[in-house]
Design a protein around this motif. Structure first.
Motif, PDB file in Angstrom:
ATOM      1  N   MET A  69       9.960  21.011  45.509  1.00 34.93           N
ATOM      2  CA  MET A  69      11.183  21.075  46.315  1.00 34.93           C
ATOM      3  C   MET A  69      10.751  21.168  47.769  1.00 34.93           C
ATOM      4  SD  MET A  69      13.933  23.428  44.222  1.00 34.93           S
ATOM      5  CE  MET A  69      13.035  24.958  44.380  1.00 34.93           C
ATOM      6  N   ASP A  70      11.213  20.227  48.585  1.00 37.12           N
ATOM      7  CA  ASP A  70      10.840  20.209  49.991  1.00 37.12           C
ATOM      8  C   ASP A  70      12.104  20.058  50.838  1.00 37.12           C
ATOM      9  OD1 ASP A  70      11.571  17.490  49.862  1.00 37.12           O
ATOM     10  OD2 ASP A  70       9.530  16.899  49.363  1.00 37.12           O
ATOM     11  N   PRO A  71      11.990  20.172  52.162  1.00 35.74           N
ATOM     12  CA  PRO A  71      13.191  20.094  53.008  1.00 35.74           C
ATOM     13  C   PRO A  71      14.004  18.818  52.808  1.00 35.74           C
ATOM     14  CG  PRO A  71      11.358  20.974  54.267  1.00 35.74           C
ATOM     15  CD  PRO A  71      10.794  20.548  52.946  1.00 35.74           C
ATOM     16  N   LYS A  72      13.329  17.689  52.609  1.00 37.88           N
ATOM     17  CA  LYS A  72      14.061  16.436  52.420  1.00 37.88           C
ATOM     18  C   LYS A  72      14.875  16.464  51.133  1.00 37.88           C
ATOM     19  CE  LYS A  72      13.535  11.421  52.162  1.00 37.88           C
ATOM     20  NZ  LYS A  72      12.585  10.280  52.188  1.00 37.88           N
ATOM     21  N   SER A  73      14.275  16.972  50.050  1.00 40.99           N
ATOM     22  CA  SER A  73      15.010  17.027  48.782  1.00 40.99           C
ATOM     23  C   SER A  73      16.170  18.010  48.874  1.00 40.99           C
ATOM     24  CB  SER A  73      14.075  17.392  47.625  1.00 40.99           C
ATOM     25  OG  SER A  73      13.570  18.699  47.757  1.00 40.99           O
ATOM     26  N   MET A  74      15.995  19.111  49.632  1.00 41.94           N
ATOM     27  CA  MET A  74      17.084  20.063  49.808  1.00 41.94           C
ATOM     28  C   MET A  74      18.252  19.424  50.558  1.00 41.94           C
ATOM     29  SD  MET A  74      16.106  22.782  48.285  1.00 41.94           S
ATOM     30  CE  MET A  74      15.451  21.525  47.177  1.00 41.94           C
ATOM     31  N   ARG A  75      17.927  18.669  51.604  1.00 40.65           N
ATOM     32  CA  ARG A  75      18.981  18.008  52.376  1.00 40.65           C
ATOM     33  C   ARG A  75      19.742  17.020  51.496  1.00 40.65           C
ATOM     34  NH1 ARG A  75      20.289  13.556  55.320  1.00 40.65           N
ATOM     35  NH2 ARG A  75      21.436  13.941  57.263  1.00 40.65           N
ATOM     36  N   ASN A  76      19.003  16.225  50.740  1.00 40.01           N
ATOM     37  CA  ASN A  76      19.651  15.240  49.876  1.00 40.01           C
ATOM     38  C   ASN A  76      20.480  15.910  48.787  1.00 40.01           C
ATOM     39  OD1 ASN A  76      18.691  12.970  51.214  1.00 40.01           O
ATOM     40  ND2 ASN A  76      16.783  12.934  50.040  1.00 40.01           N
ATOM     41  N   PHE A  77      20.007  17.053  48.314  1.00 41.79           N
ATOM     42  CA  PHE A  77      20.755  17.799  47.304  1.00 41.79           C
ATOM     43  C   PHE A  77      22.129  18.195  47.837  1.00 41.79           C
ATOM     44  CE2 PHE A  77      22.075  22.003  45.824  1.00 41.79           C
ATOM     45  CZ  PHE A  77      22.222  21.772  44.473  1.00 41.79           C
ATOM     46  N   PHE A  78      22.163  18.851  48.989  1.00 37.87           N
ATOM     47  CA  PHE A  78      23.440  19.308  49.545  1.00 37.87           C
ATOM     48  C   PHE A  78      24.325  18.139  49.967  1.00 37.87           C
ATOM     49  CE2 PHE A  78      21.101  23.324  50.013  1.00 37.87           C
ATOM     50  CZ  PHE A  78      22.050  24.208  49.527  1.00 37.87           C
ATOM     51  N   LEU A  79      23.707  17.030  50.355  1.00 35.90           N
ATOM     52  CA  LEU A  79      24.465  15.864  50.806  1.00 35.90           C
ATOM     53  C   LEU A  79      25.198  15.175  49.660  1.00 35.90           C
ATOM     54  CD1 LEU A  79      24.942  14.067  53.361  1.00 35.90           C
ATOM     55  CD2 LEU A  79      23.000  12.688  52.571  1.00 35.90           C
ATOM     56  N   THR A  80      24.551  15.063  48.511  1.00 36.28           N
ATOM     57  CA  THR A  80      25.096  14.232  47.432  1.00 36.28           C
ATOM     58  C   THR A  80      25.695  15.006  46.266  1.00 36.28           C
ATOM     59  OG1 THR A  80      22.912  14.111  46.375  1.00 36.28           O
ATOM     60  CG2 THR A  80      23.471  12.375  47.945  1.00 36.28           C
ATOM     61  N   ALA A  81      25.383  16.291  46.134  1.00 32.03           N
ATOM     62  CA  ALA A  81      25.819  17.041  44.950  1.00 32.03           C
ATOM     63  C   ALA A  81      27.328  16.984  44.709  1.00 32.03           C
ATOM     64  CB  ALA A  81      25.336  18.486  45.034  1.00 32.03           C
ATOM     65  N   PRO A  82      28.177  17.296  45.703  1.00 29.77           N
ATOM     66  CA  PRO A  82      29.614  17.305  45.396  1.00 29.77           C
ATOM     67  C   PRO A  82      30.143  15.943  44.962  1.00 29.77           C
ATOM     68  CG  PRO A  82      29.217  17.624  47.757  1.00 29.77           C
ATOM     69  CD  PRO A  82      27.902  17.743  47.078  1.00 29.77           C
ATOM     70  N   MET A  83      29.628  14.867  45.550  1.00 27.53           N
ATOM     71  CA  MET A  83      30.076  13.522  45.191  1.00 27.53           C
ATOM     72  C   MET A  83      29.732  13.208  43.732  1.00 27.53           C
ATOM     73  SD  MET A  83      28.820   9.921  46.889  1.00 27.53           S
ATOM     74  CE  MET A  83      27.095  10.326  46.583  1.00 27.53           C
ATOM     75  N   ILE A  84      28.495  13.493  43.335  1.00 26.11           N
ATOM     76  CA  ILE A  84      28.054  13.165  41.981  1.00 26.11           C
ATOM     77  C   ILE A  84      28.727  14.073  40.956  1.00 26.11           C
ATOM     78  CG2 ILE A  84      26.045  13.167  40.440  1.00 26.11           C
ATOM     79  CD1 ILE A  84      24.415  12.244  42.924  1.00 26.11           C
ATOM     80  N   TYR A  85      28.835  15.358  41.268  1.00 29.91           N
ATOM     81  CA  TYR A  85      29.507  16.276  40.342  1.00 29.91           C
ATOM     82  C   TYR A  85      30.971  15.881  40.137  1.00 29.91           C
ATOM     83  CZ  TYR A  85      25.562  19.573  40.601  1.00 29.91           C
ATOM     84  OH  TYR A  85      24.331  20.178  40.513  1.00 29.91           O
ATOM     85  N   ALA A  86      31.655  15.531  41.229  1.00 25.88           N
ATOM     86  CA  ALA A  86      33.077  15.188  41.124  1.00 25.88           C
ATOM     87  C   ALA A  86      33.282  13.907  40.316  1.00 25.88           C
ATOM     88  CB  ALA A  86      33.681  15.039  42.519  1.00 25.88           C
ATOM     89  N   ALA A  87      32.454  12.894  40.567  1.00 23.00           N
ATOM     90  CA  ALA A  87      32.574  11.640  39.821  1.00 23.00           C
ATOM     91  C   ALA A  87      32.302  11.865  38.337  1.00 23.00           C
ATOM     92  CB  ALA A  87      31.608  10.601  40.384  1.00 23.00           C
ATOM     93  N   THR A  88      31.321  12.705  38.045  1.00 24.20           N
ATOM     94  CA  THR A  88      30.989  13.002  36.652  1.00 24.20           C
ATOM     95  C   THR A  88      32.143  13.715  35.956  1.00 24.20           C
ATOM     96  OG1 THR A  88      28.632  13.158  37.199  1.00 24.20           O
ATOM     97  CG2 THR A  88      29.352  14.196  35.149  1.00 24.20           C
ATOM     98  N   SER A  89      32.735  14.694  36.625  1.00 24.36           N
ATOM     99  CA  SER A  89      33.839  15.441  36.018  1.00 24.36           C
ATOM    100  C   SER A  89      35.061  14.557  35.793  1.00 24.36           C
ATOM    101  CB  SER A  89      34.212  16.638  36.894  1.00 24.36           C
ATOM    102  OG  SER A  89      33.184  17.595  36.895  1.00 24.36           O
TER     103      SER A  89
END
Length: 227
Positions: A69-89
């Motif tokens: 886990m590095d700063p880039k992966s953390m940024r991408n996590f917070f950037l994309t998580a709500p979009m992917i979670y919402a589409a999945t739900s």
């Protein structure tokens, strides 16, 4: 007593999700083979499966390490998580079958038991399984890999969310459990809009607690002493 490849896979997944195996930690194929009493060929297959699912990285000439886990992966996590979670739900609400909802309810039962038992590792694991199962309900081959990778980092980043204090599980943990119960009702009703709304509420609950850990209030500094 022999152990199946699937059981070994699940044990290693759980160790990674609960940070027993830390990000970037090397995994010794020989040592793991000895621990689980299997030959190196099936262990190599298991490590390849873990790599395909995003739990580990296999590096040429350098062996296998737990996914870092590095700063880039953390940024991408917070950037994309709500979009992917919402589409999945949303898709899960469309497509959920009665049998899948029963499976999700069984996982939620285990999650609630972990809340009452104040078992942090079990909380992390069964929360991951709950959301992974929602991904299976969505049945989308494009979303599934992204969701799985998100869930791995979510479990690891969010470790402190599940910590149990001297007075028992936090209000946020109990609220997360109530959200899970509502997900079950929403999926049974096939209510897509409610599924998206609850997903974003659930994400916000998690995000707030994760950010408070990543960005704590700085320690006070006495300027005179610091100079």
């Amino acid at each position: 007593m022999s152990i199946s490849k699937d059981d070994i896979l699940q044990q290693l997944q759980r160790r990674i999700l609960t940070m027993e195996l830390e990000p970037g930690q090397p995994l010794d194929e020989v040592r793991l083979s000895e621990e689980f009493n299997v030959s190196r060929t099936p262990m190599r297959d298991i490590l390849r499966r873990l790599a395909g699912e995003g739990y580990v990285q296999i590096r040429d000439q350098r062996g296998t390490v737990v996914a870092p886990m590095d700063p880039k992966s953390m940024r991408n996590f917070f950037l994309t998580a709500p979009m992917i979670y919402a589409a999945t739900s949303r898709l899960a609400a469309q497509l959920a079958t009665a049998a899948q909802i029963d499976d999700l309810a069984a996982i939620q039962k285990r999650f609630k038991e972990a809340v009452e038992d104040e078992a942090v590792d079990a909380l992390v694991y069964f929360n991951d399984r709950f959301h992974f199962t929602i991904g299976e309900m969505a049945d989308n081959p494009f979303l599934a890999p992204s969701l799985q990778r998100l869930l791995i980092d979510h479990a690891r980043i969010g470790q402190t969310f599940w910590n149990v204090g001297s007075d028992g599980p936090s209000g946020a943990v109990r609220e997360a459990s109530r959200h899970h119960d509502r997900f079950l009702e929403i999926f049974a009703a096939h209510d897509e809009e409610a599924a998206v709304a609850l997903t974003l509420e659930h994400w916000e609950l998690s995000r707030t607690n994760i950010e408070s850990y990543i960005r704590p209030t700085p320690l006070s500094v006495d300027i005179d002493l610091a100079v």
